[in-house]
Design a protein around this motif. Structure first.
Motif, PDB file in Angstrom:
ATOM      1  N   THR A  96     -46.414 -18.525  21.501  1.00 23.30           N
ATOM      2  CA  THR A  96     -45.448 -17.556  20.851  1.00 23.30           C
ATOM      3  C   THR A  96     -45.299 -17.916  19.318  1.00 23.30           C
ATOM      4  N   GLN A  98     -42.368 -18.753  17.903  1.00 19.98           N
ATOM      5  CA  GLN A  98     -41.593 -19.762  18.000  1.00 19.98           C
ATOM      6  C   GLN A  98     -42.199 -20.920  18.022  1.00 19.98           C
ATOM      7  N   TYR A 122     -35.732 -14.864  10.485  1.00 13.67           N
ATOM      8  CA  TYR A 122     -35.555 -14.801  12.014  1.00 13.67           C
ATOM      9  C   TYR A 122     -34.589 -15.819  12.478  1.00 13.67           C
ATOM     10  N   GLU A 166     -40.050 -16.462   4.878  1.00 13.99           N
ATOM     11  CA  GLU A 166     -40.747 -15.361   5.275  1.00 13.99           C
ATOM     12  C   GLU A 166     -41.308 -14.482   4.284  1.00 13.99           C
ATOM     13  N   LEU A 198     -44.075 -10.040   9.329  1.00 15.87           N
ATOM     14  CA  LEU A 198     -43.792  -8.699   9.006  1.00 15.87           C
ATOM     15  C   LEU A 198     -44.729  -8.144   8.013  1.00 15.87           C
ATOM     16  N   LEU A 381     -40.240  -6.199  17.555  1.00 21.32           N
ATOM     17  CA  LEU A 381     -40.661  -5.456  16.356  1.00 21.32           C
ATOM     18  C   LEU A 381     -42.260  -5.627  16.384  1.00 21.32           C
TER      19      LEU A 381
HETATM   20  C1  LIG Z   1     -40.501 -13.107  11.628  1.00 22.17           C
HETATM   21  C2  LIG Z   1     -40.530 -13.725  12.865  1.00 22.17           C
HETATM   22  N1  LIG Z   1     -41.004 -14.829  12.969  1.00 22.17           N
HETATM   23  C3  LIG Z   1     -41.192 -15.531  14.317  1.00 22.17           C
HETATM   24  C4  LIG Z   1     -40.605 -15.038  15.336  1.00 22.17           C
HETATM   25  C5  LIG Z   1     -40.777 -15.485  16.839  1.00 22.17           C
HETATM   26  O1  LIG Z   1     -41.765 -15.053  17.545  1.00 22.17           O
HETATM   27  P1  LIG Z   1     -41.947 -14.861  19.074  1.00 22.17           P
HETATM   28  O2  LIG Z   1     -41.060 -13.866  19.661  1.00 22.17           O
HETATM   29  O3  LIG Z   1     -43.616 -14.573  19.284  1.00 22.17           O
HETATM   30  O4  LIG Z   1     -41.619 -16.423  19.497  1.00 22.17           O
HETATM   31  C6  LIG Z   1     -40.189 -13.538  15.348  1.00 22.17           C
HETATM   32  C7  LIG Z   1     -39.744 -12.737  16.652  1.00 22.17           C
HETATM   33  O5  LIG Z   1     -39.001 -11.805  16.382  1.00 22.17           O
HETATM   34  C8  LIG Z   1     -40.096 -12.928  14.117  1.00 22.17           C
HETATM   35  O6  LIG Z   1     -39.476 -11.720  13.788  1.00 22.17           O
END
Ligand SMILES: Cc1ncc(COP(=O)(O)O)c(C=O)c1O
Length: 455
Positions: A96, A98, A122, A166, A198, A381
């Motif tokens: 993921t 995260q 985020y 970000e 993004l 998103l």
């Molecule tokens: C900018 C950003 N980074 C990281 C993540 C985390 O990603 P994931 O949901 O794949 O764990 C998100 C999730 O919305 C996000 O918007």
């Protein structure tokens, strides 16, 4: 498991489809029976030829595969492809976004260290830094305004080991001055990690502006169809881990490497080798090769989708700006952010995730969202479908009012992730949402919405 990505020399659209396979005809991925698309290697582990080979693989002296938690040919193909698109040296695919952020961070910091991060992050990242790392003895300071370079420099302490931001912030769409913050990082001999989710490498390549490491949620635009989770850490290979004698886990002899350090054994690939073997390999957030395959398929159309996402978002942001119910549209280039900065970092378009403010506050936001029929109300998103969310009552609900105010999360703020549908249909849907603000029965309209006619 070396996964050095090619330097991007061909056009982006060619790279996203062919990746490393043109550079090396077999691309390290066996394609039995002449299968044009590499198979999905759904296997837990890999057979060793003999004990010498097994030992060499465990010592990092042979880059063949051992066990899918540490690497897999399907995952490696995606790693090489994304490393190439970002202009990076190597990459690590994870389960993921995260996992990408946590693995990259845990590959750098330890107890007693300090992080300086943008306040516009985020919420999952913010929570990880503040709560999870806080419990492990790592402290963090947030820069409320990530465009304030003096605030970044002032927040750095002797024990700071990482800057994090970000490229386009979620959900406030602030465009980072990557080169300026990278200079601050270099001056202090600490790496800058940029979450490029993004923007995607089609719109922006942070490594080219001096960032050292890029992370992505591949669950978003990279896979693009809302069907798979994934994350990736891309290392530019440019950070000197020996500088300042601060990253000893990479520069001191390691038991597993027979006494060599990660930097000695892997050179500019040291960070990826460490995060693969020691961080992800032990914490365990490895991706399924099946999800890797889905991310790979998504990447093949990334540039086309991003062009359409950006065109739709710009048209919608421009339209929203003219609506009397809307007090502010936070779309880069339209909301007072430096146009020079936006043009410098996002010449191909400003992405499709942004927010706008309704004059009627939270009740208006609820009525508006309940009245939409084409936009899905969800926290995802970067999907081909258009999505909508009310950050105050969802992603930012655990924050105090003062904290929300500090980063521009107002009661009337609505986040859009604009998809690639026909923009006239999207605008008609948003128009219906704004119309509903003038009728008291708006909140019932979701249930009584007419069937959608497909043109
Ligand atoms: C900018 C950003 N980074 C990281 C993540 C985390 O990603 P994931 O949901 O794949 O764990 C998100 C999730 O919305 C996000 O918007």
């Amino acid at each position: 498991m070396s996964n050095l990505g090619p330097v991007v020399r061909r056009g982006f659209a060619t790279e996203q489809i062919h990746g490393a396979e043109l550079a090396t005809p077999t691309s390290g991925v066996p394609t039995p029976h002449g299968s044009r698309i590499p198979p999905i290697h759904l296997t837990a582990g890999f057979v060793f030829d003999d004990v010498d080979q097994a030992q060499a693989r465990f010592r990092g002296e042979d880059d063949g595969y051992v066990y899918t938690r540490m690497g897999n040919p399907t995952n490696a193909d995606v790693e090489a492809r994304i490393a190439g698109l970002e202009g990076g040296k190597s990459a690590l695919l994870l389960a993921t976004g995260q996992a990408a952020t946590s693995v990259a961070t845990l590959g750098i910091v330890g107890a007693g260290d300090h992080i300086v991060a943008s306040g516009h992050l985020y919420e999952g990242t913010r929570g990880f830094f503040q709560d999870n790392l806080g419990r492990l003895g790592v402290s963090v300071d947030f820069v409320d305004d990530p465009t304030d370079l003096t605030a970044w420099a002032a927040a750095i302490r002797p024990e700071t080991r990482l800057l994090f931001a970000e490229s386009i912030s979620n959900p406030t769409a602030i465009v980072l001055d990557i080169a300026a913050i990278a200079r601050i990082a270099e001056r202090n001999a600490i790496p800058l990690v940029v979450d490029n989710t993004l923007a995607t490498p089609y719109l922006l390549r942070p490594l080219e502006h001096g960032a050292h490491i890029v992370v992505h949620s591949a669950s978003k635009f990279l896979s693009g169809h809302g069907q798979a989770l994934g994350g990736v850490v891309v290392d530019g290979g440019s950070f000197d881990w020996s500088r300042g004698d601060r990253f000893r886990h990479l520069t001191e002899p390691d038991r597993a490497l027979g006494g060599a350090s990660f930097v000695e054994r892997f050179g500019s690939g040291a960070f990826t080798a460490y995060t693969r073997g020691v961080v992800a390999g032990r914490f365990g957030p490895s991706p399924s090769p099946f999800n890797a395959f889905l991310v790979r398929q998504g990447i093949e159309t990334l540039s086309l989708r991003m062009e359409r996402h950006c065109a739709n978002a710009l048209a919608i942001a421009t339209w929203l700006q003219k609506q009397p119910e809307v007090s502010l549209v936070r779309y880069p280039g339209l909301d007072g952010q430096s146009p020079v900065r936006v043009r410098r970092y996002l010449p191909r378009g400003a992405g499709s995730v942004f927010s706008f403010e309704l004059r009627g506050g939270a009740p208006a936001a609820a009525d508006f969202i309940h009245s939409l029929t084409l936009f899905s109300h969800m926290s995802h998103l970067g999907d081909v479908r258009s999505l909508v969310l009310h950050p105050e009552s969802t992603s930012h609900v655990a924050r105090s009012e003062a904290e929300r105010h500090a980063v521009g999360i107002t009661p009337g703020l609505v986040r859009l992730s604009v998809g690639i549908e026909d923009v006239s249909d999207l605008i008609a849907d948003l128009d219906r949402g704004l119309d509903a603000l003038h009728t008291s029965a708006a909140t019932t309209s979701l249930r009584s919405a007419p069937a959608v006619q497909i043109a």
